[in-house]
Design an enzyme around this catalytic site. Structure first.
Site, PDB file in Angstrom:
ATOM      1  CD  GLU A 178      -1.721  -2.564   1.136  1.00  0.00           C
ATOM      2  OE1 GLU A 178      -2.485  -3.333   0.433  1.00  0.00           O
ATOM      3  OE2 GLU A 178      -0.594  -2.598   1.886  1.00  0.00           O
ATOM      4  CG  HIS A 230     -10.751  -8.112   5.927  1.00  0.00           C
ATOM      5  ND1 HIS A 230     -10.168  -9.047   6.569  1.00  0.00           N
ATOM      6  CD2 HIS A 230     -10.169  -8.297   4.714  1.00  0.00           C
ATOM      7  CE1 HIS A 230      -9.238  -9.612   6.077  1.00  0.00           C
ATOM      8  NE2 HIS A 230      -9.155  -9.262   5.073  1.00  0.00           N
TER       9      HIS A 230
END
Length: 357
Positions: free
Chosen positions: A80, A149
């Site tokens: 990321e 998540h």
């Protein structure tokens, strides 16, 4: 200012569509927005983990690599920090990257790139360079994804000067806001509520949607249109209470207000930064009461900023303290996520409390 747009008003009629319109879900609307911008602007690039050949873990980029090629829609390593860092460089070079972070929870390794580089680039270079990048990320709960998540980190990004934060709640808004975000010359964090990605939603987990509840699969015009960032949407007009919400919580709030028969002004903020404070102020001064609902934890959540703004601007019009209904101040519970959400019971209790003041 907040307005009820005609396309969204047509949602109440399950058969109401005009030429060039059809009912699609949020994933399809996002895919269309990306398709349109890739076609209109050769500088637009879509990048991220699994967004190319596979079409994204939620299929939001399906078919785009096949149509535009691997140089316009491409897969990245699982990094990321690298994804965001490359996007900052691409933006400074003159491109318009649209990086996808597969889940909002994974955005933290790229946080320094966003805060220290993307958000400050225009200011530190005296506008010689800009970072016209739109970071897409599915966020929030609703799929039993657990602690890694399901987070809702919007308040972190709303706090960062130089960055815009967008949270759509309908397919119509998702398409128009995403197009506007990609065209914007500043970095935009575009959070997509995955709980309402695919279809109708009623606000409850254990029962089907009611016939009128079809906003999660709504009328969306074909082709290009944009919704300016910074304009709230008036979901429902009322006189007794103002409810401020965004993302999934818009649907839960609307469901509760309909069932309880509450005469509420429901404002879907749509963008947290820039915020449509004029629409909020107008509504609260009309109703005299305000409730804020969001999925993220309560302490230092964006609802605290909203409550403070309402108090500053509408103090002499308030007839009761501003109520906040939020997620709990705990690590995200995997097996108990539906208890963690602000649901119909907690929202209903808060409405009863504020209406009794």
């Amino acid at each position: 200012m907040a307005e009820v747009n005609k396309a969204e008003a047509a949602v109440e009629d399950e058969t109401a569509t005009a030429p060039g319109e059809r009912r699609i879900n949020m994933i399809q609307a996002i895919n269309e927005a990306l398709d349109i911008m890739l076609d209109r602007d050769p500088d637009v690039m879509v990048m991220g983990e699994d967004v190319g050949y596979f079409g994204g873990v939620f299929r939001a980029t399906a078919g785009l690599q096949e149509k535009y090629g691997r140089t316009r829609v491409f897969d990245t390593p699982i990094s990321e920090c690298g994804i965001i860092g490359v996007a900052v460089g691409m933006g400074a070079y003159g491109l318009r990257p649209v990086p996808e972070i597969q889940f909002a929870d994974y955005i933290y390794p790229g946080l320094d790139q966003l805060v220290s580089e993307a958000a400050r680039l225009r200011y530190r270079s005296a506008a010689e360079y800009i970072a016209p990048m739109t970071v897409r990320a599915p966020f929030g709960g609703g799929i039993f994804g657990g602690q890694t998540h399901s987070q809702s980190p919007e308040a972190i990004f709303a706090h960062v000067s130089g960055m815009k934060t967008v949270v759509p709640s309908t397919p119509y808004d998702a398409k128009g806001l995403l197009i506007a975000a990609i065209e914007d010359n500043d970095p935009v964090i575009f959070f997509e509520p995955k709980r309402i990605y695919n279809g109708p939603f009623d606000g409850y987990y254990d029962r089907p949607a009611k016939p009128w509840k079809s906003h999660a699969q709504s009328v969306v015009p074909e082709g290009y249109y944009r919704i300016p960032l910074g304009e709230a949407r008036l979901v429902r007009e009322g006189e007794a209470l103002t409810v401020l919400a965004y993302g999934t919580m818009v649907h839960v709030v609307e469901s509760v207000c309909r069932e309880k028969g509450v005469d509420a002004d429901i404002l879907d903020l749509r963008t947290l930064v820039p915020l449509d404070i004029e629409a909020i102020e107008k509504s609260v001064k009309k109703t005299g009461k305000c409730m804020v609902v969001h999925e993220a934890t309560k302490t230092a959540g964006f609802g605290a900023e909203l409550a403070a703004l309402v108090q500053e601007r509408c103090f002499y019009h308030l007839e009761a303290p501003v109520q906040r209904v939020t997620g709990f101040d705990t690590p995200y519970p995997h097996s108990l996520e539906w208890a963690f959400f602000p649901g119909p019971i907690r929202i209903g209790d808060a409405i009863d409390t504020i209406m009794s003041e």
